[in-house]
Design a protein around this motif. Structure first.
Motif, short mmCIF file in Angstrom:
data_model
loop_
_atom_site.label_atom_id
_atom_site.label_comp_id
_atom_site.label_asym_id
_atom_site.label_seq_id
_atom_site.Cartn_x
_atom_site.Cartn_y
_atom_site.Cartn_z
N ILE A 1 33.85 37.11 35.23
CA ILE A 1 33.37 37.49 33.90
C ILE A 1 34.53 37.95 33.04
O ILE A 1 34.68 37.55 31.88
CB ILE A 1 32.27 38.58 33.99
N VAL A 2 35.39 38.79 33.61
CA VAL A 2 36.57 39.28 32.89
C VAL A 2 37.45 38.12 32.46
O VAL A 2 37.87 38.02 31.30
CB VAL A 2 37.38 40.27 33.76
N VAL B 1 33.35 30.07 21.62
CA VAL B 1 34.20 31.25 21.80
C VAL B 1 34.74 31.75 20.47
O VAL B 1 34.95 32.91 20.27
CB VAL B 1 35.36 30.94 22.78
N ARG C 1 42.17 40.38 33.83
CA ARG C 1 42.52 40.08 32.44
C ARG C 1 43.98 39.69 32.32
O ARG C 1 44.33 38.73 31.62
CB ARG C 1 42.23 41.28 31.53
N ASN D 1 36.73 34.99 32.01
CA ASN D 1 36.09 34.14 31.01
C ASN D 1 35.98 34.77 29.63
O ASN D 1 35.67 34.08 28.67
CB ASN D 1 34.73 33.67 31.52
N LYS D 2 36.25 36.04 29.51
CA LYS D 2 36.25 36.69 28.20
C LYS D 2 37.55 36.41 27.44
O LYS D 2 37.63 36.66 26.25
CB LYS D 2 36.02 38.19 28.34
#
Length: 145
Positions: free
Chosen positions: A72-73, A144, A46, A75-76
């Protein structure tokens, strides 16, 4: 500047990537982890993604054992398009078609020689700028919000 992050499973490969990048004139910012001691990838992934999203770093590279969790992290974080790549073709396509600003790799999936080729391809492939790809990226960004 290239943002880098890993967990303990990606630490050794991250060190090889940093060495490669620095030998090729890149400046790196390592957001952790800093050892083989067991840790949680979300905080490091992150931090690297936020630095890229804010424009503090041009691109980012994140590594865990599979590359899945840390991608995944990343892309958040709004504004991040992180491609998980295990081959040079995917690295090329994620830049040309998706204008990915981050690369994720799995240290348990790719060896160091392949990883460095993936990194080189990712960093040296420009976005095509084709209208269809711009349109698709805009649609991704809309989702998003």
């Amino acid at each position: 500047m290239i943002a880098l992050a890993s967990d303990h499973g990606g630490y050794e490969l991250k060190q090889k990537v940093i060495g490669y990048l620095e030998a090729n004139g890149y400046t790196c910012h390592d957001f952790g982890c800093y050892s083989l001691e067991s840790c949680d990838y979300p905080e490091f992934g992150r931090a690297a993604a936020e630095a890229v999203a804010k424009g503090e770093c041009e691109k980012g590279i994140v590594i865990c054992t599979t590359g899945i969790g840390i991608s995944i992290v990343a892309n958040k974080v709004p504004g991040i398009r992180c491609g998980l790549c295990a081959d040079t073709y995917s690295a090329k396509m994620t830049r040309e078609h998706n204008d990915a600003n981050m690369l994720a790799m799995g240290a348990g999936i790719v060896g160091p020689n392949l990883a460095l080729s993936i990194v080189e391809t990712f960093l040296n492939t420009p976005f095509s700028g084709d209208e269809k790809h711009v349109r698709r990226i805009n649609k991704i960004e809309e989702e998003v919000k």
